[in-house]
Structure formats: C-alpha cells, structure tokens
Write a protein that holds these residues in place. Sequence first.
Motif, mmCIF file in Angstrom:
data_model
loop_
_atom_site.group_PDB
_atom_site.id
_atom_site.type_symbol
_atom_site.label_atom_id
_atom_site.label_comp_id
_atom_site.label_asym_id
_atom_site.label_seq_id
_atom_site.Cartn_x
_atom_site.Cartn_y
_atom_site.Cartn_z
ATOM 1 N N ALA A 127 0.843 -1.200 0.000
ATOM 2 C CA ALA A 127 0.000 0.000 0.000
ATOM 3 C C ALA A 127 0.875 1.247 0.000
ATOM 4 C CB ALA A 127 -0.927 0.005 1.212
ATOM 5 N N LEU A 128 0.320 2.302 -0.572
ATOM 6 C CA LEU A 128 0.947 3.621 -0.622
ATOM 7 C C LEU A 128 0.008 4.597 0.060
ATOM 8 C CD1 LEU A 128 3.155 5.555 -1.937
ATOM 9 C CD2 LEU A 128 1.564 5.744 -3.870
ATOM 10 N N PHE A 151 -4.238 4.959 -11.025
ATOM 11 C CA PHE A 151 -2.849 4.841 -10.564
ATOM 12 C C PHE A 151 -2.655 3.531 -9.794
ATOM 13 C CE2 PHE A 151 0.671 6.051 -7.575
ATOM 14 C CZ PHE A 151 1.658 6.205 -8.544
ATOM 15 N N ALA A 152 -3.631 3.197 -8.953
ATOM 16 C CA ALA A 152 -3.552 1.936 -8.210
ATOM 17 C C ALA A 152 -3.585 0.743 -9.161
ATOM 18 C CB ALA A 152 -4.699 1.859 -7.208
ATOM 19 N N ALA A 160 -3.906 4.877 -0.747
ATOM 20 C CA ALA A 160 -4.741 5.537 0.260
ATOM 21 C C ALA A 160 -4.333 6.997 0.319
ATOM 22 C CB ALA A 160 -4.558 4.873 1.626
ATOM 23 N N MET A 161 -5.172 7.874 -0.252
ATOM 24 C CA MET A 161 -4.865 9.305 -0.237
ATOM 25 C C MET A 161 -5.702 9.976 0.834
ATOM 26 S SD MET A 161 -5.025 12.240 -3.185
ATOM 27 C CE MET A 161 -6.562 12.959 -2.599
ATOM 28 N N ALA A 163 -7.131 13.233 2.846
ATOM 29 C CA ALA A 163 -7.495 14.622 2.616
ATOM 30 C C ALA A 163 -8.750 14.879 3.454
ATOM 31 C CB ALA A 163 -7.773 14.853 1.133
ATOM 32 N N GLU A 164 -9.508 15.918 3.138
ATOM 33 C CA GLU A 164 -10.754 16.146 3.874
ATOM 34 C C GLU A 164 -11.648 14.912 3.774
ATOM 35 O OE1 GLU A 164 -14.372 19.429 4.103
ATOM 36 O OE2 GLU A 164 -12.551 19.840 2.956
ATOM 37 N N THR A 165 -11.728 14.347 2.588
ATOM 38 C CA THR A 165 -12.315 13.021 2.403
ATOM 39 C C THR A 165 -11.206 12.077 1.940
ATOM 40 O OG1 THR A 165 -14.495 13.881 1.813
ATOM 41 C CG2 THR A 165 -13.976 11.639 1.087
ATOM 42 N N ASP A 166 -10.972 11.031 2.702
ATOM 43 C CA ASP A 166 -9.934 10.064 2.335
ATOM 44 C C ASP A 166 -10.454 9.136 1.237
ATOM 45 O OD1 ASP A 166 -8.471 11.188 4.357
ATOM 46 O OD2 ASP A 166 -8.734 9.514 5.748
#
Length: 262
Positions: A127-128, A151-152, A160-161, A163-166
């Motif tokens: 995982a990234l 990208f995945a 897993a990015m 942010a305000e919403t993951d």
Amino acid sequence: MRAPDHAPHNLPDIAADLLTRLRRQHPRVHCVTNAVAQHFTANVLLAIGATPSMTMSPTEVEHFVRGSRALLINLGTLDDERRKSMNLAADAAVAASVPWVLDPVKVDRSAFRADFARSLLTRRPRALRLNAGEFEALAGTPGDRDQIRQFAKDSSFTVAMTAETDIVSDGRDIVAIDNGHPLMTQVTAMGCAESAVLAACLAVETNPLVAAASALLVYNIAGEIAAERSRGPGSFSVEILDALFNLDTAELRRRQAIVKVT
C-alpha cells in the motif's frame, strides 16, 4: 465474468474485527521512519495493540524486517543512512514476503526524493499512503477518484490518499471516508503514525483494500473522539492514544461516515 467483489461493504464491523485481531496477536511492525515521528508512531502502534520496532541501523534493519509482520518506510527527514536502510528494508520485506507500506513524505518538494520514492515503488509495497500533493508528484495528475483508481490499477498496489475526504482504491474498488477532525493537521507526525496503523492492519489482514480502509476509518474516528475531549493540539496528541486504545465496535458503527463504496 466480473471478478469477485472485494469492496468492504460493512467497514465498521470489519475494522472492529481487525482491531480485535491486532489486540490479540500484537504483531510486530518495523518502522523505518523519520526522526520527528518515531516517538509518537511507536505510541500509536502500542495503543492499537501492535508492537513497534524502530531501528534505523543498516547493520540490523534486514534482520528486524525479516522477523516482523509488516514494514513501514517513511521518507521524512531523509538522510544517507536512512536511505541505505530503506533500500535494505524494502529488499528484505520482498524477500521474506513481509507486507510493507510506503509513506512518500514531501516528494512534492524534492525531485531527488520523488525519484527515490519511485525506485522504492518498483519493490511493490502492498500500500501507498500519501496526501494530495504527494500523489500529484508521483502520479503526474491531481488525485481525484478516477485518477487514484487508475494509478492503483497501473501500479498493482493499493493507494490511500488522505485529505478532507480520504480515498482508498485497489485499482478496482473505491472506498471514500469522510471521518476525521481539523486538529489532526495541527499535531506533527499525525499522518506518519496513520501510515504505521495501515502497516499494522496489513500484518493481520491479507486484503490491502480492507486493511487500508479499516486503518483510515479507525484512525479518523479516534481523531474525532480525541478532538471532543481535548483543549487544543497538546491534549489532542494524548487523547488520540486513549481513543485508539478504547475504540470499539459501537463507536465505529455510530460515527462512520463512509461516503461511497463502489
């Protein structure tokens, strides 16, 4: 024929079960992480039931990785010794089939660091975990849902990015999580420790999408609980440890804010 559905449709219960496994098994998670994050990361891992080890020494790191259940590589405070240890640790993880997570801290601020992150990605982490700026630096495009999924898919690891919403994607399914609190951005090493939680989840869960989505849900809900009990960033950094330690199924079900599962 459509491939089997891997999307975690009952994520709060799945995350609670994963927490139970962590608290029962106490898997050791080795962290090659930055100097700022070491202390807090170790305490976060202990709070969720995992066992941290943190040695950076190139002489020892391969032995520590081979005997661990998961590995985190975090690029913060990158120096020559850490870079050497990271290469050794990643190779050891691949050789021993130890799942590992890359947290490419600040790759959007340094071309050298971005190139090093890309070289590590060829060792196929499970995982990234990264933020929007780091995603854009590595993927060459802003991190909307479609781009994260693509990208995945192209990279063959879960992304897993936060942010305000993951957003979490394994290249096919997407989980979007709307939990969390602004105070989580006011304490240093909070994101670094979140990557360690993801690594811990991979130690007891073979599905990386499930592990990543569970880790982010658990961590963000603990952040919400900590924010309600704290008076500011100082007390928040203590309260989130207690929240992680005491988190249970009922609280995960009550607070979960999963925007969409596809």
